[in-house]
Design an enzyme around this catalytic site. Sequence first.
Site, PDB file in Angstrom:
ATOM      1  N   LEU A  33     -31.074  24.276  -4.867  1.00 32.12           N
ATOM      2  CA  LEU A  33     -29.863  24.638  -6.319  1.00 32.12           C
ATOM      3  C   LEU A  33     -30.070  25.839  -7.192  1.00 32.12           C
ATOM      4  O   LEU A  33     -30.777  26.195  -7.624  1.00 32.12           O
ATOM      5  CB  LEU A  33     -29.237  23.948  -6.682  1.00 32.12           C
ATOM      6  N   HIS A  37     -24.065  26.523  -6.896  1.00 27.79           N
ATOM      7  CA  HIS A  37     -24.022  25.446  -6.192  1.00 27.79           C
ATOM      8  C   HIS A  37     -23.900  24.817  -7.299  1.00 27.79           C
ATOM      9  O   HIS A  37     -22.589  23.546  -7.650  1.00 27.79           O
ATOM     10  CB  HIS A  37     -25.462  24.837  -5.914  1.00 27.79           C
ATOM     11  N   GLY A 149     -18.942  27.215  -1.014  1.00 28.90           N
ATOM     12  CA  GLY A 149     -18.777  28.228  -1.659  1.00 28.90           C
ATOM     13  C   GLY A 149     -18.146  29.418  -0.064  1.00 28.90           C
ATOM     14  O   GLY A 149     -18.594  29.316   0.492  1.00 28.90           O
ATOM     15  N   LYS A 151     -19.457  32.134  -0.730  1.00 29.02           N
ATOM     16  CA  LYS A 151     -20.266  33.444   0.166  1.00 29.02           C
ATOM     17  C   LYS A 151     -20.219  32.616   1.371  1.00 29.02           C
ATOM     18  O   LYS A 151     -20.863  33.992   2.379  1.00 29.02           O
ATOM     19  CB  LYS A 151     -21.621  32.714  -0.748  1.00 29.02           C
TER      20      LYS A 151
END
Length: 281
Positions: A33, A37, A149, A151
Amino acid sequence: MNTVHTVAELRATLAGWRRQGERIAFTPTMGNLHQGHLRLVEQARLRAARVVASVFVNPLQFGPNEDFDRYPRTLAADADKLAAAGCDLLFAPSVAEMYPQGREGLTTITVPRHASLLEGAFRPGHFDGVATVVNILFNQVQPDVALFGEKDYQQLQVIRQMVADLHLPIEIVGVATEREADGLAMSSRNQYLQPQERAQAALIHASLQAVAEALRAGRRDYEALCAEQAARLAQAGFRVQYLSLRASDLGAPASDARQLRVLVAAYLGNTRLIDNIAISL
Ligand code: PAF
């Protein structure tokens, strides 16, 4: 924070919370993480009384030549970080707990709209692995809200599509990408980068920003613009798989949309990096 490794223990804790009428937020991870996160946990806390995180390196979503074996496994450190961030329960199952009848012949979720698009084209079967494990985790946790996320932007769209198609009663929340000071999107895979590669890696975000700036300045030759930035990355030593402008739902062509995403995937040495940013016209 409690850590549990079995579905039975997970369900026992969740049942107690549900009896008290508590809303449950869930953030699935593969561990190792970072701040990205922890931002998911922070956002989860704003949306529910209880936050559950999972750490499971899911073999289903790795291709035969990908990094499943060397993917960093750091459960003790992850548990400390989650506890400090205010997570209530960590579910860290084994592969046998998740796939008790083995992976051969396993019921699989496919989201065909994404199967051959962008990541889907370069990582065949990857999104089947993601959708299948997320669906299993959703059935185990039965959260009210789940956070992912941005991303992994296409992954987020795959999950939204799965939730819509399967009528899962779960609110899906996308959380903005956390970045290093030079713009590099935080990722567990960044640690694979050699020092010189790490210095270069920020160019990937710079290339996306260059596309956004050109669009804001009025350019509309989308393909040429993406090709220019892909060539810039290639010149700097990246092996670009795609650099593409799409409508923000990734469905419609970019030319029809005002809310866009520019997305990129490229290797730097042996490390595959992905990133994306939103562009509003
Ligand atoms: O984004 C990830 O870390 C993984 O793809 C996920 C959603 C935890 C499924 O294994």
